[in-house]
Design an enzyme around this catalytic site. Structure first.
Site, PDB file in Angstrom:
ATOM      1  N   CYS A 114       0.810  -1.220   0.000  1.00 42.12           N
ATOM      2  CA  CYS A 114       0.000   0.000   0.000  1.00 42.12           C
ATOM      3  C   CYS A 114       0.842   1.268   0.000  1.00 42.12           C
ATOM      4  O   CYS A 114       0.373   2.332  -0.413  1.00 42.12           O
ATOM      5  CB  CYS A 114      -0.954   0.002   1.189  1.00 42.12           C
ATOM      6  SG  CYS A 114      -2.089  -1.403   1.211  1.00 42.12           S
ATOM      7  N   HIS A 246      -3.647   7.241   1.971  1.00 39.77           N
ATOM      8  CA  HIS A 246      -3.991   5.891   1.529  1.00 39.77           C
ATOM      9  C   HIS A 246      -5.404   5.575   1.985  1.00 39.77           C
ATOM     10  O   HIS A 246      -5.764   5.795   3.144  1.00 39.77           O
ATOM     11  CB  HIS A 246      -3.002   4.887   2.118  1.00 39.77           C
ATOM     12  CG  HIS A 246      -3.381   3.457   1.905  1.00 39.77           C
ATOM     13  ND1 HIS A 246      -3.768   2.971   0.675  1.00 39.77           N
ATOM     14  CD2 HIS A 246      -3.461   2.412   2.773  1.00 39.77           C
ATOM     15  CE1 HIS A 246      -4.052   1.679   0.789  1.00 39.77           C
ATOM     16  NE2 HIS A 246      -3.875   1.324   2.048  1.00 39.77           N
ATOM     17  N   ASN A 276      -9.986  -0.328  -0.628  1.00 39.55           N
ATOM     18  CA  ASN A 276      -8.531  -0.265  -0.531  1.00 39.55           C
ATOM     19  C   ASN A 276      -7.926  -0.839  -1.810  1.00 39.55           C
ATOM     20  O   ASN A 276      -7.975  -2.038  -2.045  1.00 39.55           O
ATOM     21  CB  ASN A 276      -8.061  -1.064   0.689  1.00 39.55           C
ATOM     22  CG  ASN A 276      -6.559  -0.999   0.892  1.00 39.55           C
ATOM     23  OD1 ASN A 276      -5.811  -0.560   0.030  1.00 39.55           O
ATOM     24  ND2 ASN A 276      -6.109  -1.451   2.057  1.00 39.55           N
TER      25      ASN A 276
END
Length: 319
Positions: A114, A246, A276
């Site tokens: 990520c 994020h 996500n």
């Protein structure tokens, strides 16, 4: 004058299929209410058979090039962040290079899950500052749904697919990347990982996560690296026009904003629509905020992310 890596254009791409929480609840023991309360997620995009990490990355890159008014042949560096490459090798970046019609440039992948886009951005920024590159494509692209266990409601509700890209170019002046800081701590591997790999099981594996522990580390690590990156740029939280974080969990976004004392209105949130998307989430959110007019020239924009590893990082950009 100071040579900086300035953002000239942004772009993004999402798979055609958009899956709601209600659709997901028909497949796994969960509900729209349960997902929204714990994550803020309402939708995610799921790549179809003909949609891959490289096709999404190529589409996002082309949109960024169009926004920058630049021909692909002007690019001399491609850094692509992904944890879900098309192949074990060669690098997915080279597939994007070929698809864009670029015959020769530096092209490679970065794997920091990520945090990958922040790592890729930092690498490209360093190469531009040093003179090793002039015009770069920095891309985050993922097909995370390929590695989901669709029977594990604690993970399958969280992730989606997509790609985001930026064009960076060497410029003299105040615009561009002002500072970037990266970190990693491999002691926490077991908290967020994929239970497969080429040299271990010979399989792709599935995502496994201990959500509560990840949440705790994320809030602390992100607040710390944001402070560190702002200090390196000679700025304070009050100087931030936009925070582009994020997009993992709405509660993490809220907690990070509170720790910084930042007005939630200044936080770009897309987790409700995209879920996500790992390395793609920051450039996806950035592109959306640029295209809808929120982020404007000379705005101070802070990007941040944390992912499996753990890895985490942040960058301050004068747009």
């Amino acid at each position: 004058m100071t040579r900086r890596a300035a953002i000239l254009g942004t772009g993004s791409a999402l798979p055609a299929r958009r899956m709601s929480n209600h659709e997901l609840a028909a497949q796994v023991d969960t509900s729209d209410e349960w997902i929204v309360e714990r994550t803020g997620i309402r939708f995610r995009h799921v790549a179809g058979p003909d949609e891959t990490t490289s096709t999404l990355a190529t589409a996002a890159a082309q949109h960024a090039l169009d926004a920058a008014g630049m021909d692909a042949r002007d690019i001399d560096l491609i850094v692509l962040a992904t944890a879900t490459p098309d192949q074990t090798f060669p690098a997915t970046a080279t597939r994007v290079q070929a698809a864009l019609g670029i015959n020769d440039c530096v092209a490679f992948d970065v794997q920091a899950v990520c945090s990958g886009f922040l790592y890729a951005l930092s690498v490209a920024d360093s190469m531009i500052r040093s003179g090793a590159a002039t015009n770069a494509l920095v891309i985050g692209a993922e097909t995370m749904t390929r590695i989901l266990d669709w029977e594990d409601r604690n993970t399958c509700v969280l992730f989606g697919d997509g790609a985001g890209a930026i064009v960076l170019a060497a410029r003299d002046g105040e615009q561009g990347v002002l500072s970037a800081r990266l970190h990693a701590d491999g002691r926490h591997n077991e908290l967020l990982y994929v239970d497969g790999g080429v040299s271990t099981t010979g399989t792709i594996g599935k995502i496994r996560m201990k959500g509560r522990e990840v949440f705790r580390h994320a809030v602390v690590n992100l607040a710390n690296v944001l402070g560190e990156t702002l200090e390196a740029a000679g700025l304070a939280p009050d100087d931030i026009d936009w925070l582009v974080p994020h997009q993992a969990n709405a509660r993490i976004l809220d907690a990070t904003a509170r720790k910084l004392g930042l007005d939630p209105v200044k936080v770009v949130v897309t987790v409700d629509q995209h879920a996500n998307t790992s390395a793609a989430s920051v450039p996806l959110a950035l592109d959306q905020a640029v295209r809808d007019g929120r982020i404007k020239k000379d705005d101070i924009v802070v990007l941040e992310a944390m992912g499996g590893g753990f890895t985490w990082g942040a960058a301050v950009v004068r747009y």
